[in-house]
Design a protein around this motif. Structure first.
Motif, mmCIF file in Angstrom:
data_model
loop_
_atom_site.group_PDB
_atom_site.id
_atom_site.type_symbol
_atom_site.label_atom_id
_atom_site.label_comp_id
_atom_site.label_asym_id
_atom_site.label_seq_id
_atom_site.Cartn_x
_atom_site.Cartn_y
_atom_site.Cartn_z
ATOM 1 N N HIS A 171 48.121 49.127 46.032
ATOM 2 C CA HIS A 171 47.840 50.123 47.071
ATOM 3 C C HIS A 171 46.371 50.537 47.139
ATOM 4 C CE1 HIS A 171 52.179 50.476 47.506
ATOM 5 N NE2 HIS A 171 52.272 50.676 46.208
ATOM 6 N N TRP A 172 45.521 49.910 46.339
ATOM 7 C CA TRP A 172 44.110 50.289 46.334
ATOM 8 C C TRP A 172 43.388 49.771 47.572
ATOM 9 C CZ3 TRP A 172 40.795 50.581 41.345
ATOM 10 C CH2 TRP A 172 41.390 51.486 40.450
ATOM 11 N N ARG A 173 42.359 50.507 47.987
ATOM 12 C CA ARG A 173 41.456 50.056 49.035
ATOM 13 C C ARG A 173 40.265 49.353 48.391
ATOM 14 N NH1 ARG A 173 39.671 55.552 51.308
ATOM 15 N NH2 ARG A 173 39.444 55.758 49.038
ATOM 16 N N SER A 174 39.515 48.620 49.185
ATOM 17 C CA SER A 174 38.315 47.956 48.666
ATOM 18 C C SER A 174 37.358 48.970 48.059
ATOM 19 C CB SER A 174 37.619 47.180 49.795
ATOM 20 O OG SER A 174 36.435 46.574 49.330
ATOM 21 N N GLU A 175 37.245 50.130 48.708
ATOM 22 C CA GLU A 175 36.342 51.170 48.200
ATOM 23 C C GLU A 175 36.790 51.682 46.833
ATOM 24 O OE1 GLU A 175 37.746 52.711 52.055
ATOM 25 O OE2 GLU A 175 37.752 50.609 51.375
ATOM 26 N N ASP A 176 38.100 51.712 46.606
ATOM 27 C CA ASP A 176 38.606 52.179 45.319
ATOM 28 C C ASP A 176 38.155 51.260 44.184
ATOM 29 O OD1 ASP A 176 40.016 54.264 46.583
ATOM 30 O OD2 ASP A 176 41.742 52.960 46.928
ATOM 31 N N VAL A 177 38.174 49.969 44.465
ATOM 32 C CA VAL A 177 37.756 48.987 43.459
ATOM 33 C C VAL A 177 36.291 49.197 43.097
ATOM 34 C CG1 VAL A 177 37.421 46.529 42.983
ATOM 35 C CG2 VAL A 177 39.449 47.298 44.254
ATOM 36 N N GLN A 178 35.444 49.312 44.123
ATOM 37 C CA GLN A 178 34.010 49.492 43.883
ATOM 38 C C GLN A 178 33.736 50.818 43.189
ATOM 39 O OE1 GLN A 178 32.122 46.838 44.395
ATOM 40 N NE2 GLN A 178 33.976 45.845 45.192
ATOM 41 N N ASP A 179 34.411 51.876 43.610
ATOM 42 C CA ASP A 179 34.207 53.189 42.999
ATOM 43 C C ASP A 179 34.583 53.169 41.518
ATOM 44 O OD1 ASP A 179 33.350 54.187 45.409
ATOM 45 O OD2 ASP A 179 35.228 55.247 45.869
ATOM 46 N N TYR A 180 35.682 52.490 41.197
ATOM 47 C CA TYR A 180 36.122 52.434 39.799
ATOM 48 C C TYR A 180 35.070 51.742 38.940
ATOM 49 C CZ TYR A 180 39.261 51.828 35.799
ATOM 50 O OH TYR A 180 39.828 51.882 34.548
ATOM 51 N N MET A 181 34.494 50.670 39.448
ATOM 52 C CA MET A 181 33.468 49.946 38.693
ATOM 53 C C MET A 181 32.259 50.831 38.421
ATOM 54 S SD MET A 181 33.371 46.150 40.383
ATOM 55 C CE MET A 181 34.827 45.156 40.628
ATOM 56 N N VAL A 182 31.842 51.560 39.454
ATOM 57 C CA VAL A 182 30.670 52.424 39.317
ATOM 58 C C VAL A 182 30.953 53.581 38.363
ATOM 59 C CG1 VAL A 182 29.141 54.015 40.545
ATOM 60 C CG2 VAL A 182 29.746 51.821 41.577
ATOM 61 N N GLU A 183 32.082 54.238 38.562
ATOM 62 C CA GLU A 183 32.422 55.414 37.758
ATOM 63 C C GLU A 183 32.582 55.086 36.278
ATOM 64 O OE1 GLU A 183 35.916 56.846 39.646
ATOM 65 O OE2 GLU A 183 34.845 57.512 41.465
ATOM 66 N N ASN A 184 32.997 53.855 35.980
ATOM 67 C CA ASN A 184 33.195 53.461 34.589
ATOM 68 C C ASN A 184 32.068 52.582 34.054
ATOM 69 O OD1 ASN A 184 36.077 54.434 33.709
ATOM 70 N ND2 ASN A 184 36.306 53.685 35.815
ATOM 71 N N ASN A 185 31.009 52.442 34.854
ATOM 72 C CA ASN A 185 29.820 51.688 34.443
ATOM 73 C C ASN A 185 30.190 50.299 33.923
ATOM 74 O OD1 ASN A 185 27.038 51.354 34.041
ATOM 75 N ND2 ASN A 185 27.157 52.058 31.914
ATOM 76 N N LEU A 186 30.971 49.582 34.714
ATOM 77 C CA LEU A 186 31.468 48.276 34.286
ATOM 78 C C LEU A 186 30.512 47.158 34.694
ATOM 79 C CD1 LEU A 186 35.238 48.735 35.190
ATOM 80 C CD2 LEU A 186 34.130 49.027 32.963
ATOM 81 N N PRO A 187 30.352 46.153 33.859
ATOM 82 C CA PRO A 187 29.444 45.042 34.183
ATOM 83 C C PRO A 187 29.985 44.215 35.341
ATOM 84 C CG PRO A 187 30.691 44.554 32.192
ATOM 85 C CD PRO A 187 30.991 45.978 32.541
ATOM 86 N N ARG A 188 29.111 43.837 36.255
ATOM 87 C CA ARG A 188 29.504 43.007 37.389
ATOM 88 C C ARG A 188 29.266 41.544 37.080
ATOM 89 N NH1 ARG A 188 30.123 45.597 42.253
ATOM 90 N NH2 ARG A 188 31.203 43.658 42.704
#
Length: 243
Positions: A171-188
């Motif tokens: 049920h996630w949106r594309s923005e949710d995926v990007q926000d999660y990466m940023v908020e958790n400082n995950l490596p791209r």
């Protein structure tokens, strides 16, 4: 409930988890006796780090199956090692076709040019099916916003004859995926910055221009759109399936 019909089990699980957020779906599903033995399948691609991070928080010892087709970008292999170490994942299993299988099906490494479906089949689909034979359910990163029949995707999806797919991010949106990466400082994945929003094997993946569909760089110039691991009975499966 493992002895119940697969479609009935999926319906019951979706009802039980209907109000849960992604992290809670994952947290509970990995220990749910009605799901049995569970593994995460990850490509360590452009968005994979979201589920990998969730797993590292709720169950760092969960089996993580990573298919090395032996045609991946060097950046993907390096990223897999980097993310596994950074997140403390303790049970990453790298699976591949055997030397005997490669010698039989693709001795000169050119099968992807003449028959990409056959190449994906023996390098990915057969390899994954062999590994998943030890499990009752597997976790995927598929989401409704990816389109097609995925627009009706549920948390739990039957995979006949007896396995379940778990889609915590359905049920996630594309923005949710990007926000999660940023908020958790995950490596791209390093190739994302170079124009690769969807990353597969090196010979069959090209950069995507602004405005193009994110998956247009996969098997560019052909009708092929999927590697086959989301097929059932030879047919593309992206949504609900009846047992």
């Amino acid at each position: 409930m493992l002895d119940q019909p697969l479609d009935f089990r999926a319906k019951q699980l979706n009802h039980r988890y209907r109000h849960h957020a992604a992290t809670e779906v994952l947290r509970r599903a990995v220990d749910d006796p009605d799901l049995g033995r569970v593994a995460l399948v990850s490509s360590f691609g452009s968005e994979s780090v979201v589920l990998l991070h969730m797993v590292s928080v709720v169950a760092p010892g969960l089996p993580v199956l990573f298919i090395d087709t032996q045609m991946l970008f060097p950046e993907t292999l390096a990223y897999q090692r980097e993310v596994s170490a950074k997140l403390g994942l303790t049970n990453v299993q790298v699976i591949s076709a055997s030397e005997t299988e490669i010698a039989r099906h693709d001795p000169d490494g050119t099968l992807h040019k003449t028959d990409p479906d056959a190449c994906c089949d023996f390098r990915k689909t057969v390899v994954l099916e062999r590994a998943l034979s030890r499990y009752d359910a597997w976790i995927t990163g598929r989401k409704r916003f990816q389109g097609g029949q995925r627009t009706e995707l549920e948390f739990f999806e039957p995979e006949p004859p007896s396995r379940m797919r778990i889609n915590p991010l359905a049920h996630w949106r594309s923005e949710d995926v990007q926000d999660y990466m940023v908020e958790n400082n995950l490596p791209r994945h390093p190739l994302v910055a170079k124009g690769y929003p969807s990353i597969g094997c090196a010979p069959c993946t090209s950069p995507v221009a602004p405005g193009e569909d994110p998956r247009s760089g996969r098997w560019r110039g052909s009708d092929k759109t999927e590697c086959g691991i989301h097929f059932i009975g030879g047919k593309m499966v992206r949504g609900k399936v009846s047992a």
